[in-house]
Scaffold this motif. Structure first.
Motif, PDB file in Angstrom:
ATOM      1  N   ALA A   1       0.906  -0.821   0.351  1.00 56.99           N
ATOM      2  CA  ALA A   1      -0.138   0.439   0.223  1.00 56.99           C
ATOM      3  C   ALA A   1       0.908   1.610   0.070  1.00 56.99           C
ATOM      4  CB  ALA A   1      -1.108   0.394   1.139  1.00 56.99           C
ATOM      5  N   ARG A   2       1.763   0.789   0.851  1.00 55.71           N
ATOM      6  CA  ARG A   2       2.901   2.617   1.066  1.00 55.71           C
ATOM      7  C   ARG A   2       3.465   2.846  -0.291  1.00 55.71           C
ATOM      8  NH1 ARG A   2       4.495   1.950   7.146  1.00 55.71           N
ATOM      9  NH2 ARG A   2       3.076   2.623   8.341  1.00 55.71           N
ATOM     10  N   TYR A   3       4.090   1.506  -0.870  1.00 61.70           N
ATOM     11  CA  TYR A   3       4.767   1.967  -2.663  1.00 61.70           C
ATOM     12  C   TYR A   3       3.730   2.095  -3.245  1.00 61.70           C
ATOM     13  CZ  TYR A   3       8.034   0.409  -5.952  1.00 61.70           C
ATOM     14  OH  TYR A   3       8.652   0.283  -6.879  1.00 61.70           O
ATOM     15  N   ILE A   4       2.055   1.626  -2.976  1.00 59.88           N
ATOM     16  CA  ILE A   4       1.465   2.225  -4.227  1.00 59.88           C
ATOM     17  C   ILE A   4       1.869   3.732  -4.039  1.00 59.88           C
ATOM     18  CG2 ILE A   4      -0.583   2.405  -5.417  1.00 59.88           C
ATOM     19  CD1 ILE A   4      -0.541  -0.666  -4.904  1.00 59.88           C
ATOM     20  N   ALA A   5       1.200   3.281  -3.252  1.00 62.37           N
ATOM     21  CA  ALA A   5       1.529   5.435  -3.113  1.00 62.37           C
ATOM     22  C   ALA A   5       2.554   6.327  -3.127  1.00 62.37           C
ATOM     23  CB  ALA A   5       0.677   5.432  -1.104  1.00 62.37           C
ATOM     24  N   TYR A   6       3.582   6.097  -2.195  1.00 64.12           N
ATOM     25  CA  TYR A   6       4.584   6.748  -2.843  1.00 64.12           C
ATOM     26  C   TYR A   6       4.519   6.437  -4.465  1.00 64.12           C
ATOM     27  CZ  TYR A   6       9.522   6.672  -4.380  1.00 64.12           C
ATOM     28  OH  TYR A   6      10.810   6.189  -4.722  1.00 64.12           O
ATOM     29  N   ARG A   7       4.702   5.621  -5.374  1.00 66.48           N
ATOM     30  CA  ARG A   7       5.049   5.727  -7.273  1.00 66.48           C
ATOM     31  C   ARG A   7       4.057   7.276  -7.326  1.00 66.48           C
ATOM     32  NH1 ARG A   7       9.600   4.227  -8.249  1.00 66.48           N
ATOM     33  NH2 ARG A   7      10.366   2.557  -8.779  1.00 66.48           N
ATOM     34  N   ILE A   8       2.219   6.736  -6.338  1.00 69.67           N
ATOM     35  CA  ILE A   8       1.682   8.098  -7.278  1.00 69.67           C
ATOM     36  C   ILE A   8       2.168   8.617  -7.413  1.00 69.67           C
ATOM     37  CG2 ILE A   8      -0.512   8.317  -7.046  1.00 69.67           C
ATOM     38  CD1 ILE A   8      -1.605   5.394  -6.099  1.00 69.67           C
ATOM     39  N   LYS A   9       2.026   9.105  -5.853  1.00 66.34           N
ATOM     40  CA  LYS A   9       2.518  10.739  -5.251  1.00 66.34           C
ATOM     41  C   LYS A   9       4.060  11.084  -5.871  1.00 66.34           C
ATOM     42  CE  LYS A   9       3.193  10.304  -1.010  1.00 66.34           C
ATOM     43  NZ  LYS A   9       2.914  10.079   0.106  1.00 66.34           N
ATOM     44  N   ARG A  10       5.383  10.618  -6.332  1.00 62.63           N
ATOM     45  CA  ARG A  10       6.357  10.541  -7.340  1.00 62.63           C
ATOM     46  C   ARG A  10       5.789  11.145  -8.296  1.00 62.63           C
ATOM     47  NH1 ARG A  10      11.315   6.735  -8.748  1.00 62.63           N
ATOM     48  NH2 ARG A  10      10.107   6.284 -10.048  1.00 62.63           N
ATOM     49  N   ALA A  11       5.064  10.457  -8.887  1.00 64.94           N
ATOM     50  CA  ALA A  11       4.672  10.712 -10.306  1.00 64.94           C
ATOM     51  C   ALA A  11       4.364  12.201 -10.972  1.00 64.94           C
ATOM     52  CB  ALA A  11       4.294   9.943 -11.172  1.00 64.94           C
ATOM     53  N   ARG A  12       3.317  12.967  -9.375  1.00 59.19           N
ATOM     54  CA  ARG A  12       2.773  14.105  -9.491  1.00 59.19           C
ATOM     55  C   ARG A  12       2.164  14.025 -10.731  1.00 59.19           C
ATOM     56  NH1 ARG A  12       5.900  18.014  -6.452  1.00 59.19           N
ATOM     57  NH2 ARG A  12       7.866  17.136  -6.120  1.00 59.19           N
ATOM     58  N   PRO A  13       0.838  13.050 -10.608  1.00 63.09           N
ATOM     59  CA  PRO A  13       0.161  13.042 -11.776  1.00 63.09           C
ATOM     60  C   PRO A  13      -1.173  14.046 -12.000  1.00 63.09           C
ATOM     61  CG  PRO A  13      -0.684  11.508  -9.871  1.00 63.09           C
ATOM     62  CD  PRO A  13       0.764  12.195  -9.422  1.00 63.09           C
ATOM     63  N   THR A  14      -1.657  14.837 -13.107  1.00 64.44           N
ATOM     64  CA  THR A  14      -2.254  15.208 -13.521  1.00 64.44           C
ATOM     65  C   THR A  14      -3.042  15.010 -14.107  1.00 64.44           C
ATOM     66  OG1 THR A  14      -1.071  16.254 -15.773  1.00 64.44           O
ATOM     67  CG2 THR A  14      -0.817  17.323 -13.721  1.00 64.44           C
ATOM     68  N   ALA A  15      -4.487  16.013 -14.695  1.00 69.30           N
ATOM     69  CA  ALA A  15      -5.447  15.347 -15.520  1.00 69.30           C
ATOM     70  C   ALA A  15      -4.896  15.277 -16.949  1.00 69.30           C
ATOM     71  CB  ALA A  15      -6.691  16.367 -15.419  1.00 69.30           C
ATOM     72  N   LYS A  16      -4.376  15.578 -17.145  1.00 75.82           N
ATOM     73  CA  LYS A  16      -3.640  15.547 -18.558  1.00 75.82           C
ATOM     74  C   LYS A  16      -2.594  14.615 -18.976  1.00 75.82           C
ATOM     75  CE  LYS A  16      -3.393  19.500 -21.822  1.00 75.82           C
ATOM     76  NZ  LYS A  16      -3.024  20.010 -22.739  1.00 75.82           N
ATOM     77  N   ASN A  17      -1.962  13.913 -17.425  1.00 77.57           N
ATOM     78  CA  ASN A  17      -1.057  13.001 -17.457  1.00 77.57           C
ATOM     79  C   ASN A  17      -0.442  12.133 -15.994  1.00 77.57           C
ATOM     80  OD1 ASN A  17       1.364  11.412 -18.000  1.00 77.57           O
ATOM     81  ND2 ASN A  17       2.919  13.257 -16.843  1.00 77.57           N
ATOM     82  N   PRO A  18      -2.066  11.299 -16.415  1.00 74.46           N
ATOM     83  CA  PRO A  18      -2.686  10.233 -14.923  1.00 74.46           C
ATOM     84  C   PRO A  18      -1.473   9.063 -14.623  1.00 74.46           C
ATOM     85  CG  PRO A  18      -3.790  10.068 -16.819  1.00 74.46           C
ATOM     86  CD  PRO A  18      -3.310  10.888 -17.722  1.00 74.46           C
ATOM     87  N   PHE A  19      -1.648   9.112 -13.320  1.00 73.65           N
ATOM     88  CA  PHE A  19      -0.713   7.248 -13.070  1.00 73.65           C
ATOM     89  C   PHE A  19      -1.987   6.747 -13.215  1.00 73.65           C
ATOM     90  CE2 PHE A  19       0.771   4.308 -11.033  1.00 73.65           C
ATOM     91  CZ  PHE A  19       2.036   4.326 -10.413  1.00 73.65           C
ATOM     92  N   VAL A  20      -1.459   5.238 -14.454  1.00 72.40           N
ATOM     93  CA  VAL A  20      -2.311   4.158 -15.044  1.00 72.40           C
ATOM     94  C   VAL A  20      -1.915   3.135 -14.133  1.00 72.40           C
ATOM     95  CG1 VAL A  20      -2.776   2.695 -16.764  1.00 72.40           C
ATOM     96  CG2 VAL A  20      -2.445   5.435 -16.612  1.00 72.40           C
ATOM     97  N   LEU A  21      -2.766   2.613 -13.116  1.00 69.68           N
ATOM     98  CA  LEU A  21      -2.992   1.459 -12.306  1.00 69.68           C
ATOM     99  C   LEU A  21      -3.964   0.204 -12.693  1.00 69.68           C
ATOM    100  CD1 LEU A  21      -1.479   0.823  -9.062  1.00 69.68           C
ATOM    101  CD2 LEU A  21      -3.310   1.918  -8.404  1.00 69.68           C
ATOM    102  N   GLY A  22      -2.850  -0.942 -12.493  1.00 67.84           N
ATOM    103  CA  GLY A  22      -3.679  -1.914 -13.173  1.00 67.84           C
ATOM    104  C   GLY A  22      -3.730  -2.441 -11.549  1.00 67.84           C
ATOM    105  N   LEU A  23      -5.381  -3.170 -11.740  1.00 69.60           N
ATOM    106  CA  LEU A  23      -5.635  -3.702 -10.203  1.00 69.60           C
ATOM    107  C   LEU A  23      -6.078  -4.709  -9.792  1.00 69.60           C
ATOM    108  CD1 LEU A  23      -6.994  -0.491  -8.761  1.00 69.60           C
ATOM    109  CD2 LEU A  23      -5.389  -1.468  -8.064  1.00 69.60           C
ATOM    110  N   PRO A  24      -5.878  -5.740  -9.159  1.00 66.18           N
ATOM    111  CA  PRO A  24      -5.992  -7.108  -8.357  1.00 66.18           C
ATOM    112  C   PRO A  24      -7.680  -7.093  -8.056  1.00 66.18           C
ATOM    113  CG  PRO A  24      -4.823  -6.897  -7.040  1.00 66.18           C
ATOM    114  CD  PRO A  24      -5.161  -5.956  -8.306  1.00 66.18           C
ATOM    115  N   THR A  25      -8.264  -8.686  -7.716  1.00 67.89           N
ATOM    116  CA  THR A  25      -9.361  -8.772  -7.423  1.00 67.89           C
ATOM    117  C   THR A  25      -8.456  -9.839  -6.286  1.00 67.89           C
ATOM    118  OG1 THR A  25     -10.413 -10.129  -8.721  1.00 67.89           O
ATOM    119  CG2 THR A  25     -11.623  -7.611  -8.515  1.00 67.89           C
ATOM    120  N   GLY A  26      -9.184 -10.963  -5.657  1.00 60.13           N
ATOM    121  CA  GLY A  26      -9.097 -12.006  -5.263  1.00 60.13           C
ATOM    122  C   GLY A  26      -9.179 -11.102  -3.080  1.00 60.13           C
TER     123      GLY A  26
END
Ligand code: GLP
Length: 261
Positions: free
Chosen positions: A17-42
């Motif tokens: 969870a912390r790694y994902i949050a860190y990656r998102i924050k580090r990317a500084r996503p914007t509406a034009k340049n969003p962070f793209v995350l692939g997700l599972p279920t289970g």
């Protein structure tokens, strides 16, 4: 490949969870340049979703500019069916974070044209420039998403008939009755997952030990589709000590020494 071996499930969950949050924050996503995350279920990612919800509520991470693509969906289940992956994702994650509903992508298992749905899904991923980080679990038989044993390691999004082992494993969500489990699913391919910039596969519990062993010490082969991660330049396996139980002592010592350096 990085291998993170933690004592128990909760430590794995917190790390991811912390790694994902860190990656998102580090990317500084914007509406034009969003962070793209692939997700599972289970059951494996459930704790990660809970922690990400907390991080979001505490303003430690925002999903405002995050675009998601889920791995898979059963064929024939209504999104209102509690066993559908649509229901799972909204109930366990999307309904509790600040994501824009327009940014959520999940394959439509009710489509009349499977090929078109899958083709459009691949195209949508491309529109965003590919997936930045794909999180996945692994089946006891080593499948990732619904890429069952002997799936092509270059496979793309498609309809897949589920293996008897998967139907049996997943019957626990369908009243322990295998006849209630859908026999087909739409799933991203191994190739789709491997195209992501970074892939994290989580494995928790002793029933995943053989899959973890095959993924790390086994050869790359289509029987254990998770083994394709060995070809990925930024692949990470996060497992608890029970899931790591079949790894050799040397392997465990090696990865622990690197991570604790
Ligand atoms: C299903 C999903 C996979 C998931 C696997 C393991 O087959 N399609 O994406 O990794 O189950 O699920 P669990 O985490 O519940 O063990």
């Amino acid at each position: 490949m990085r291998v993170i071996i933690k004592e128990d499930k909760n430590d794995c969950t917190t790390w991811v969870a912390r790694y994902i949050a860190y990656r998102i924050k580090r990317a500084r996503p914007t509406a034009k340049n969003p962070f793209v995350l692939g997700l599972p279920t289970g059951s494996t990612p459930l704790g990660v979703y809970h922690e990400l919800i907390d991080l979001c509520k505490n303003k430690k991470v925002s999903f405002e500019h995050v675009v998601t693509f889920n791995m898979d969906e059963y064929v024939g289940l209504e999104p209102t069916n509690p066993q559908s992956y649509h229901y799972f994702m909204y109930n366990n994650f999307f309904d509790h974070i600040d994501i824009n509903p327009k940014n959520i992508h999940i394959l439509n298992g009710l489509t009349k044209d499977y090929a078109k749905e899958c083709e459009n899904y691949e195209r949508a991923i491309q529109t965003y420039g590919g997936i930045d980080l794909f999180l996945g679990g692994v089946g006891t038989d080593g499948h990732i998403a619904f890429n069952e044993p002997f799936s092509s390691l270059q496979s793309r999004t498609r309809i897949k008939t589920l293996a008897p082992s998967t139907i049996k494993d997943n019957s626990r969500f369908f009243g322990n009755n295998v006849t209630n489990v859908p026999k087909q699913a739409l799933t991203v391919g191994v190739g789709t997952i491997m195209d992501a910039q970074e892939v994290i596969i989580m494995a928790l519990g002793e029933n995943k030990a053989q899959a973890v062993y095959q993924a790390i010490e086994g050869s790359i082969n289509h029987q254990w589709t998770v083994s394709a991660l060995q070809m990925h330049p930024h692949g990470i396996i996060v497992c608890d000590s029970s899931a790591a139980a079949k790894l050799s002592k040397n392997t465990v010592e090696y990865f622990n020494s690197i991570e604790n350096r």
